[in-house]
Every structure is written in C-alpha cells, then in structure tokens.
Design a protein around this motif. Sequence first.
Motif, short mmCIF file in Angstrom:
data_model
loop_
_atom_site.label_atom_id
_atom_site.label_comp_id
_atom_site.label_asym_id
_atom_site.label_seq_id
_atom_site.Cartn_x
_atom_site.Cartn_y
_atom_site.Cartn_z
N GLU A 1 0.84 -1.21 0.00
CA GLU A 1 0.00 0.00 0.00
C GLU A 1 0.87 1.26 0.00
OE1 GLU A 1 -0.45 -2.76 1.82
OE2 GLU A 1 -2.45 -2.83 2.71
N GLU A 2 1.96 1.24 0.78
CA GLU A 2 2.83 2.42 0.85
C GLU A 2 3.50 2.68 -0.50
OE1 GLU A 2 4.02 2.34 5.60
OE2 GLU A 2 5.04 1.00 4.22
N ILE A 3 3.92 1.62 -1.14
CA ILE A 3 4.56 1.77 -2.46
C ILE A 3 3.55 2.35 -3.45
CG2 ILE A 3 5.56 0.49 -4.41
CD1 ILE A 3 6.80 -1.40 -2.25
N ALA A 4 2.31 1.83 -3.40
CA ALA A 4 1.26 2.33 -4.30
C ALA A 4 0.96 3.80 -4.00
CB ALA A 4 0.00 1.48 -4.15
N ALA A 5 0.87 4.14 -2.72
CA ALA A 5 0.52 5.51 -2.33
C ALA A 5 1.59 6.51 -2.78
CB ALA A 5 0.31 5.59 -0.82
N ARG A 6 2.83 6.03 -2.90
CA ARG A 6 3.92 6.92 -3.37
C ARG A 6 3.89 7.11 -4.89
NH1 ARG A 6 9.75 5.15 -1.33
NH2 ARG A 6 9.40 3.80 -3.11
N GLY A 7 2.94 6.46 -5.55
CA GLY A 7 2.87 6.57 -7.01
C GLY A 7 3.63 5.45 -7.70
N GLY A 8 4.08 4.48 -6.91
CA GLY A 8 4.76 3.32 -7.50
C GLY A 8 3.72 2.26 -7.82
N GLY A 9 4.11 1.02 -7.72
CA GLY A 9 3.17 -0.07 -7.90
C GLY A 9 2.58 -0.11 -9.30
N ILE A 10 1.26 -0.26 -9.34
CA ILE A 10 0.56 -0.43 -10.63
C ILE A 10 0.84 0.76 -11.55
CG2 ILE A 10 -1.74 -0.61 -11.66
CD1 ILE A 10 -2.58 -2.11 -9.02
N LEU A 11 0.87 1.98 -10.98
CA LEU A 11 1.10 3.18 -11.82
C LEU A 11 2.51 3.17 -12.43
CD1 LEU A 11 -0.63 6.02 -9.77
CD2 LEU A 11 -1.53 4.70 -11.69
N ASN A 12 3.45 2.64 -11.70
CA ASN A 12 4.81 2.48 -12.20
C ASN A 12 4.80 1.57 -13.45
OD1 ASN A 12 7.55 2.11 -12.43
ND2 ASN A 12 7.87 1.45 -10.32
N SER A 13 4.08 0.44 -13.34
CA SER A 13 3.98 -0.46 -14.50
C SER A 13 3.24 0.21 -15.66
CB SER A 13 3.25 -1.75 -14.11
OG SER A 13 4.07 -2.54 -13.28
N ALA A 14 2.24 1.06 -15.32
CA ALA A 14 1.48 1.73 -16.38
C ALA A 14 2.37 2.71 -17.15
CB ALA A 14 0.27 2.45 -15.78
N ASP A 15 3.23 3.43 -16.42
CA ASP A 15 4.15 4.37 -17.09
C ASP A 15 5.04 3.62 -18.07
OD1 ASP A 15 3.11 6.38 -15.53
OD2 ASP A 15 4.76 6.37 -14.07
N LEU A 16 5.58 2.51 -17.60
CA LEU A 16 6.50 1.74 -18.44
C LEU A 16 5.78 1.14 -19.65
CD1 LEU A 16 9.40 0.88 -18.65
CD2 LEU A 16 8.94 -1.00 -17.07
N LEU A 17 4.58 0.64 -19.40
CA LEU A 17 3.81 0.06 -20.51
C LEU A 17 3.49 1.11 -21.57
CD1 LEU A 17 1.30 -2.72 -20.46
CD2 LEU A 17 0.46 -0.60 -21.45
N HIS A 18 3.21 2.33 -21.10
CA HIS A 18 2.90 3.42 -22.03
C HIS A 18 4.06 3.67 -22.99
CE1 HIS A 18 1.00 7.02 -23.55
NE2 HIS A 18 2.12 7.70 -23.30
N ARG A 19 5.29 3.54 -22.46
CA ARG A 19 6.47 3.82 -23.28
C ARG A 19 6.90 2.61 -24.12
NH1 ARG A 19 8.32 5.88 -18.16
NH2 ARG A 19 9.78 4.15 -17.97
N THR A 20 6.22 1.49 -23.95
CA THR A 20 6.61 0.25 -24.64
C THR A 20 5.74 0.06 -25.88
OG1 THR A 20 7.22 -0.68 -22.50
CG2 THR A 20 6.90 -2.25 -24.29
N SER A 21 6.34 -0.28 -26.99
CA SER A 21 5.54 -0.47 -28.21
C SER A 21 4.70 -1.74 -28.10
CB SER A 21 6.46 -0.58 -29.43
OG SER A 21 7.14 -1.82 -29.39
N GLU A 22 3.64 -1.79 -28.89
CA GLU A 22 2.77 -2.96 -28.88
C GLU A 22 3.56 -4.22 -29.23
OE1 GLU A 22 -1.19 -2.05 -30.31
OE2 GLU A 22 -1.42 -4.11 -31.02
N GLU A 23 4.47 -4.07 -30.18
CA GLU A 23 5.28 -5.21 -30.62
C GLU A 23 6.16 -5.73 -29.48
OE1 GLU A 23 4.89 -6.58 -33.55
OE2 GLU A 23 6.44 -8.08 -33.09
N ASP A 24 6.79 -4.81 -28.78
CA ASP A 24 7.67 -5.20 -27.68
C ASP A 24 6.86 -5.81 -26.54
OD1 ASP A 24 9.98 -5.54 -26.27
OD2 ASP A 24 10.17 -3.46 -25.64
N LEU A 25 5.69 -5.24 -26.28
CA LEU A 25 4.82 -5.77 -25.22
C LEU A 25 4.40 -7.20 -25.57
CD1 LEU A 25 3.38 -5.11 -22.55
CD2 LEU A 25 1.44 -4.28 -23.89
N TYR A 26 4.09 -7.41 -26.84
CA TYR A 26 3.73 -8.76 -27.29
C TYR A 26 4.89 -9.72 -27.04
CZ TYR A 26 3.09 -12.70 -30.40
OH TYR A 26 3.01 -13.98 -30.89
#
Length: 406
Positions: A101-126
């Motif tokens: 919960e503390e990691i998530a509240a700091r803006g890490g956690g799921i949001l951290n993965s979302a930031d990285l996914l946003h910068r990743t191309s569909e091909e690379d994600l696949y």
Amino acid sequence: MKLIRGIGELVGIVPVGVLRKQGAEMDEVISIKDAFLSIEDGLIKDFGPKSECPAPADGDEVIDAGGGMVMPAFCDSHTHICYAGSRDQEFIDKINGLSYEEIAARGGGILNSADLLHRTSEEDLYRQTMERVDEMVSKGTGAIEIKSGYGLTTEDELKMLRVIRRIKGSSPALIKATFLGAHAVGRAFSGRQKEYVNLVCKEMIPAVAEEGLAEYVDVFCDEGFFTTEETARILESGLEHGLEPKIHANELACSGGVQVGASLNALSVDHLERTTDAEIEVLKGKRTMPTMLPGSSFFLGMPYGRARDYISAGLGVALASDYNPGSSPSGDMRFVMALGCIKMRLTPEQAFNACTLNSAYAMGVSDTMGSITKGKRASLIITRPVPSLAFIPYCHQTPFIREIII
Ligand code: NIG
Ligand code: FE
C-alpha cells in the motif's frame, strides 16, 4: 491419432459434464494405474487400462510415457502477465520495510507499471508477454487468463488487450482476456476517481466490447482502490456489454467485494487473503468460484486464504498464480500447488482439483480443459515416474515434467 502408452498412472479423470468440484468432492481424484490415452484432432479420444489399449495403426504417433504419470495441464485463471519490464526496485523497497500500500501511495506499484507500458511499443509488449506465456507452458500450464490493467487510459488498455488477442492466435495455450481498467486510477485522473470510473464505464468498456477484446471484466475492489459502489457500477456496465464479472477482493481488507461479486453472479471472486464467515456464507449456493492466490500471500507476506473453511462449508476452491510484477512475479502452478498444501493445508487431491478443474471453471473453460475427460482438449503433462500425486507439491522443485502436450 496419437497414442500415449506406458502410463504409470493416469490422474484427474472426471466424468463428462462435471464442471467444478465443491466440498467433499474436492477430495476425489480418479485415476487409472497402467493406462493408455489416445488423442485425435487435439482432443482426448479415449483412455483406459493398458489391457484395452488399441494397437496403433499405420501413421499413428506413439508416445511412451515410460511409467510416468499423465495429468491434465494446469489452468491458471488469474494472471497479469501482459506487462512491460519488471518492478525489481520495489522489491528492494519491500525488503527495506515498505508495504504494498505504501509503495502504491507513493505513485509506484501499478502506476509504475502503467508508465513503463505506455512507453513500450505494442510489438515489444507482445514479445515480453509471449515470453511469459511460453515460460508458463513449459512449467505445465495449458490455459491462462490474462488481465489488462496496466494501461489505465483507453488507448493503452486497448493496446494490452490487442496484445492478448494476438497471443490467443499464436500460443498453443488456451487464453482468455479480462478487462481490468479499474486496477488503479490512471495518473491523469489523480484525485478524480469518480471521473475515472466514468471513463471506464462510458468509454473503455464500450470500446473493448466494440472490438470484442475481452470475455471478462474485473475490478480491484479493495481499500485504497475501488469502492463496492464503484465496483458494482463497473461490473454492471461490463455485463451490459456482454462481459462477465470477476473480482479482486479482500486482498488488503475485507472490502465487501465478495458480496458484490456474489450478488452479480461473478464467475469468480479472487484473492480472499482475508475472509470472515460472512464471505463464506454469501457464496454458498452460488456459481461464483472462490479463488485464492497463495503466490501473492507468499510474496507480500500476507495471510493465506482460509481454503479449508471454504471447503468444509461445501464450497469449491480454485488456486491461481496471480503472476504479475508487483505481488507475485511467478507463474509456476507447481509452486502454487505446493503453497496450497504447505501453507493452506490443502490435501494434494484438493490442491490438484483447485489447480486444474476448478481453476478451469474460474476462467470459464472447464467444459474443454482441466481434466482427463473424453472430448476435452488434450492438454497434458507427462511426468517422469513419480511415486504419487503428493510427490508433485512435495517435490515441486524437482524437474519431474518429462513432456508437455498442449
Ligand atoms: O492481483 N491486487 C491487484 N492487482 C495485482 C497486483 C498488481 C501489481 O501490483 O502490479 C494483484 O495482486
Ligand atoms: Fe490480481
């Protein structure tokens, strides 16, 4: 035809039409010693004692199981394997004492993965996701439910679901897709949760349905994430668009999510690290499969679900890996089965049923997967000779898998 001979024990036979096991049924695992199994067009054609094994015809492929066990491949009804990179830095934060919960509240956690996914191309994600699928198959999993939920914008949620659709076509494993836009509030909506829920209901769900990208809709209904009212609203919008509900509930607190799931006839309610008797009561007589994810209990040091109490109350239990970068970075169902036995004190038979037929049910595929049944998909594990079913969770680190047929 493909003929498997020399089977020491054929395990996990279930009569046609039985789609899940509940209560005392979970103790039962039917097997045949010294058996054969035949496969045609990828489906189980026949099986029985070796005395009834047909002679192979010209052109038939014969596999000698060498006295090993043959069992249905595992079904993993709850994963988040469509993600970019990893969160190994948060692993260190956790070691240093920060909670999930503390990691998530700091803006890490799921949001951290979302930031990285946003910068990743569909091909690379696949490519990254497919690597995880292949890894899971090599460990004996034949059906995988994959959730979105690291996009958190319409565009990125669709990107994830398109990757999952592509995997459906390119992996031999049976894949089901779940829309989890309500996994966290997207960064752009910080402090505006209500507006984000509107976006999920009014824009994301219709777009997902329009492209036919998901079978299920899921919500992270928990303290610090989505409320029961928001969960009900999102699941109802999903239902209106033909998506069946599943729920993340009671991971961080008794969230009321189980009750919402039961009232909306969810296919499964998942996590349940925390359960009061009220949750057990409300699930009695329902189609909803209680699903526990001992890998996240292990990784986050949380309580393990009260699986035995659910079973004593006459309910079924499914186990799944929850494979994801934040709370369970492993998709090994052998380990899940072992945790079910060691930490939740399930018998090997109960844990086996929870990782095969019941987890197939929890992802809506138990009519075609999860057991040795004529007509089901021949997704099978052939082991080296092992003394018993108990050996699988007992020695889950031993490389006992000899061959996988998917
Ligand atoms: O099931 N609980 C919510 N979702 C995942 C964790 C996701 C993450 O931390 O990336 C889970 O544990
Ligand atoms: Fe999850």
